[in-house]
Structures are given as C-alpha cells and as structure tokens.
Design a protein around this motif. Structure first.
Motif, mmCIF file in Angstrom:
data_model
loop_
_atom_site.group_PDB
_atom_site.id
_atom_site.type_symbol
_atom_site.label_atom_id
_atom_site.label_comp_id
_atom_site.label_asym_id
_atom_site.label_seq_id
_atom_site.Cartn_x
_atom_site.Cartn_y
_atom_site.Cartn_z
ATOM 1 N N ASP A 178 0.878 -1.173 0.000
ATOM 2 C CA ASP A 178 0.000 0.000 0.000
ATOM 3 C C ASP A 178 0.911 1.218 0.000
ATOM 4 O OD1 ASP A 178 -2.449 1.351 0.056
ATOM 5 O OD2 ASP A 178 -2.470 1.474 2.238
ATOM 6 N N ASP A 179 0.874 2.025 -1.093
ATOM 7 C CA ASP A 179 1.914 3.034 -1.259
ATOM 8 C C ASP A 179 1.678 4.279 -0.403
ATOM 9 O OD1 ASP A 179 0.168 4.752 -2.587
ATOM 10 O OD2 ASP A 179 1.024 4.416 -4.571
ATOM 11 N N TRP A 180 2.496 5.314 -0.650
ATOM 12 C CA TRP A 180 2.493 6.518 0.189
ATOM 13 C C TRP A 180 1.142 7.215 0.180
ATOM 14 C CZ3 TRP A 180 6.141 8.520 3.433
ATOM 15 C CH2 TRP A 180 5.925 9.816 3.887
ATOM 16 N N GLU A 181 0.392 7.119 -0.926
ATOM 17 C CA GLU A 181 -0.919 7.758 -0.987
ATOM 18 C C GLU A 181 -1.937 7.023 -0.117
ATOM 19 O OE1 GLU A 181 -1.874 7.923 -5.098
ATOM 20 O OE2 GLU A 181 -0.343 9.417 -5.561
ATOM 21 N N GLY A 182 -1.595 5.799 0.305
ATOM 22 C CA GLY A 182 -2.421 5.043 1.230
ATOM 23 C C GLY A 182 -1.812 5.083 2.621
ATOM 24 N N SER A 183 -1.459 3.906 3.141
ATOM 25 C CA SER A 183 -0.925 3.828 4.505
ATOM 26 C C SER A 183 0.588 3.665 4.555
ATOM 27 C CB SER A 183 -1.582 2.659 5.253
ATOM 28 O OG SER A 183 -1.240 1.423 4.627
ATOM 29 N N ASN A 184 1.244 3.579 3.370
ATOM 30 C CA ASN A 184 2.698 3.372 3.321
ATOM 31 C C ASN A 184 3.091 2.126 4.120
ATOM 32 O OD1 ASN A 184 5.354 4.019 2.540
ATOM 33 N ND2 ASN A 184 5.729 5.090 4.469
ATOM 34 N N SER A 185 2.429 0.998 3.787
ATOM 35 C CA SER A 185 2.610 -0.223 4.567
ATOM 36 C C SER A 185 2.723 -1.439 3.667
ATOM 37 C CB SER A 185 1.423 -0.437 5.517
ATOM 38 O OG SER A 185 1.287 0.630 6.429
ATOM 39 N N LEU A 186 3.217 -2.514 4.239
ATOM 40 C CA LEU A 186 3.234 -3.824 3.604
ATOM 41 C C LEU A 186 2.254 -4.695 4.385
ATOM 42 C CD1 LEU A 186 4.650 -5.569 1.414
ATOM 43 C CD2 LEU A 186 6.250 -6.292 3.201
ATOM 44 N N TYR A 187 1.171 -5.111 3.723
ATOM 45 C CA TYR A 187 0.129 -5.904 4.371
ATOM 46 C C TYR A 187 0.417 -7.392 4.174
ATOM 47 C CZ TYR A 187 -3.060 -1.922 5.035
ATOM 48 O OH TYR A 187 -3.654 -0.749 5.431
ATOM 49 N N GLU A 188 0.253 -8.156 5.230
ATOM 50 C CA GLU A 188 0.418 -9.608 5.143
ATOM 51 C C GLU A 188 -0.943 -10.287 5.347
ATOM 52 O OE1 GLU A 188 2.827 -13.372 7.161
ATOM 53 O OE2 GLU A 188 2.862 -11.405 8.131
ATOM 54 N N PHE A 189 -1.278 -11.196 4.417
ATOM 55 C CA PHE A 189 -2.522 -11.954 4.465
ATOM 56 C C PHE A 189 -2.220 -13.451 4.459
ATOM 57 C CE2 PHE A 189 -3.560 -7.951 2.473
ATOM 58 C CZ PHE A 189 -4.847 -7.651 2.883
ATOM 59 N N THR A 190 -3.119 -14.230 5.030
ATOM 60 C CA THR A 190 -3.053 -15.672 4.834
ATOM 61 C C THR A 190 -3.474 -15.986 3.403
ATOM 62 O OG1 THR A 190 -5.335 -16.005 5.535
ATOM 63 C CG2 THR A 190 -3.638 -16.091 7.252
ATOM 64 N N ALA A 191 -3.327 -17.254 3.002
ATOM 65 C CA ALA A 191 -3.641 -17.645 1.634
ATOM 66 C C ALA A 191 -5.105 -17.417 1.295
ATOM 67 C CB ALA A 191 -3.276 -19.110 1.417
ATOM 68 N N ASP A 192 -5.995 -17.503 2.294
ATOM 69 C CA ASP A 192 -7.426 -17.321 2.032
ATOM 70 C C ASP A 192 -7.897 -15.888 2.262
ATOM 71 O OD1 ASP A 192 -7.278 -17.219 4.768
ATOM 72 O OD2 ASP A 192 -8.653 -18.888 5.136
ATOM 73 N N GLY A 193 -6.961 -14.959 2.480
ATOM 74 C CA GLY A 193 -7.318 -13.555 2.552
ATOM 75 C C GLY A 193 -7.537 -12.989 3.925
ATOM 76 N N GLN A 194 -7.160 -13.699 4.980
ATOM 77 C CA GLN A 194 -7.283 -13.155 6.337
ATOM 78 C C GLN A 194 -6.110 -12.220 6.613
ATOM 79 O OE1 GLN A 194 -7.346 -16.074 9.467
ATOM 80 N NE2 GLN A 194 -7.174 -14.551 11.094
ATOM 81 N N LEU A 195 -6.415 -10.983 6.978
ATOM 82 C CA LEU A 195 -5.361 -10.023 7.280
ATOM 83 C C LEU A 195 -4.666 -10.384 8.589
ATOM 84 C CD1 LEU A 195 -3.869 -7.363 6.729
ATOM 85 C CD2 LEU A 195 -5.709 -6.184 7.975
ATOM 86 N N LEU A 196 -3.355 -10.527 8.533
ATOM 87 C CA LEU A 196 -2.579 -10.781 9.745
ATOM 88 C C LEU A 196 -2.149 -9.467 10.382
ATOM 89 C CD1 LEU A 196 -0.420 -13.825 8.588
ATOM 90 C CD2 LEU A 196 -2.494 -13.828 9.983
ATOM 91 N N ALA A 197 -1.422 -8.662 9.611
ATOM 92 C CA ALA A 197 -0.991 -7.366 10.140
ATOM 93 C C ALA A 197 -0.320 -6.577 9.029
ATOM 94 C CB ALA A 197 -0.027 -7.550 11.301
ATOM 95 N N PRO A 198 -0.474 -5.242 9.058
ATOM 96 C CA PRO A 198 0.337 -4.416 8.169
ATOM 97 C C PRO A 198 1.633 -4.034 8.877
ATOM 98 C CG PRO A 198 -1.369 -3.085 9.182
ATOM 99 C CD PRO A 198 -1.528 -4.476 9.731
ATOM 100 N N ALA A 199 2.710 -3.912 8.108
ATOM 101 C CA ALA A 199 3.988 -3.464 8.656
ATOM 102 C C ALA A 199 4.347 -2.152 7.979
ATOM 103 C CB ALA A 199 5.079 -4.504 8.418
#
Length: 240
Positions: A178-199
């Motif tokens: 998610d680039d600077w115009e968003g949250s400037n983060s790297l989002y991690e998801f499980t294979a089925d799309g469950q959000l674990l955490a953004p870094a």
C-alpha cells in the motif's frame, strides 16, 4: 527518460502463526519497474514498466532477455508455471512463453477487472489480483472465472492504494504493498485472505513523493537446505 528506483532488501522472519517482521539489509537501483516477479529458473527478475516490453534481469540489474506481447502495454507480470502471465492494467491479460511465443490471444477476467496493479499465482494455480480503483483483492480460476473477492477498504486499517502483490511459496501468505498515498505499509494476508498485520515501511519511503510499488520474495538457500522460517522480501520504490 525513466526515473531511477530503489530496490530495498529486507530480511524477514515469519511463519503461519506469526506476523511479518522487517529489517533493512541493503538496497540498490533499478529502472522504474511497475511490476516484477522472481524467476528461480534464471535466478533473475522479470520487470514490467508500463511499456510494450518486459525485461528479464539478474539481481544485479544486468539484462538477460526482453519480451513483448499483443497487449497495449505490460503493467503487471507474474510467473505462471513455466510461462508468463502479463496484464495491461486496463482489463486485459495474455499468457506468453519466456521465449516470446504467445500461448493465446489477450483475454479478460470475469467481470472485466480493470486498473489491475498486480497479479500473482497461488499454490492452487489461481490468479490473484489487486486493484486500487475500486479497491479489491480477487481470486480467479486458471480458466479466468471469479471465485472470491475482498473489499480492501473494509480492512482495519483500510488498504486503499494497492500497488503490488507477492505470494510466499512456503506458507502461501500474500504480501501486498500500500503506497504513500495510502498507509505506506506492507500488508500480510493468509492464503485465504485473512489479514494478519500491516507493517509500516520505513527509511526512504517516509519521504513525500517516493512510493513503494512492489514486493517480491526470494527464499534464502544455504547449500541444499532451505530454512523455512527465513526469506528475503525485496521492495522497490520510485519518485512520483
């Protein structure tokens, strides 16, 4: 004239039960990729920069080969088995060999998905796409039929400017930028799309006008054994 980009080498430690942890280990320059994917056959990167061609380079940036397609441009690229899947970001995709032979005419995913910023292939051989207008994470069969969709604006925090996706072949986890115009983060998801955490991305990405656009994953291999808990995640950015 292409703007220069910075590729940031990140050492990560993560497993199915723990969230992404990032620490910078190095960086080097590339030439404004819009999308890229790591090719273990060549130990290199396929890079698309929204032009008519995609380029295969070594991890040091030396060109190995160049391919074209029947698309208007190549904005997204992914390894699909032993060939390449290309997207123009305008709703069309095409499969080609690594020797520039088309495997069929350009096609559209079900529902005519446009503004596709990134594509990846998961362990089920599904096509996984990210878009930022509208903001969606979607799964398609290899026959191009929609099977699932996630509205990324409903996440907490929302993912509004998805710019690239990579899938860890060991865990199936997805990393979405998610680039600077968003949250400037790297989002991690499980294979089925469950959000674990953004870094949160740090360092060079904390400067206005510089955007992170893509991640790719390269497992660390020591001899013939691979430590399943370690990998390199590489990120790249360019000046807007």
């Amino acid at each position: 004239m292409f703007a220069r980009t910075t590729a940031l080498l990140i050492c990560t430690v993560f497993s199915p039960a723990m969230a992404l942890q990032l620490s910078e280990t190095g960086r080097y320059e590339l030439n404004q990729p819009a999308s890229l994917d790591y090719d273990p056959t060549f130990c290199g990167l396929w890079i698309a920069n929204e032009g008519p061609e995609a380029v295969l380079v070594t991890l040091q940036g030396n060109e190995l080969r160049r391919i074209s397609s029947d698309l208007f441009r190549i904005k997204a690229i992914a390894i699909e088995r032993d060939h390449l899947l290309l997207g123009d970001g305008l709703g069309s995709l095409q499969r080609v060999t690594k020797d520039v032979e088309p495997l069929g005419a350009p096609f559209e995913l079900e529902g005519r998905f446009v503004d596709t910023e990134g594509i990846a292939i998961n362990a089920k051989r599904q096509i996984v796409t990210v878009e930022d207008d509208p903001e969606r994470l979607s799964w398609f069969t290899s026959e191009d039929a929609l099977t699932a969709r996630l509205d990324t604006m409903k996440l907490s925090p929302p993912l509004s400017e998805a710019q690239g996706i990579a899938i860890d072949p060991r865990t199936g986890h997805m990393l979405i930028v998610d680039d600077w115009e968003g949250s400037n983060s790297l989002y991690e998801f499980t294979a089925d799309g469950q959000l674990l955490a953004p870094a949160k991305l740090v360092g060079v990405w904390n400067r206005p006008g510089r955007h992170c656009h893509k991640a790719w994953i390269q497992p660390i291999v020591r001899g013939v054994r691979q430590r399943s808990e370690d990998c390199h995640v590489r990120l790249h950015t360019h000046l807007a």
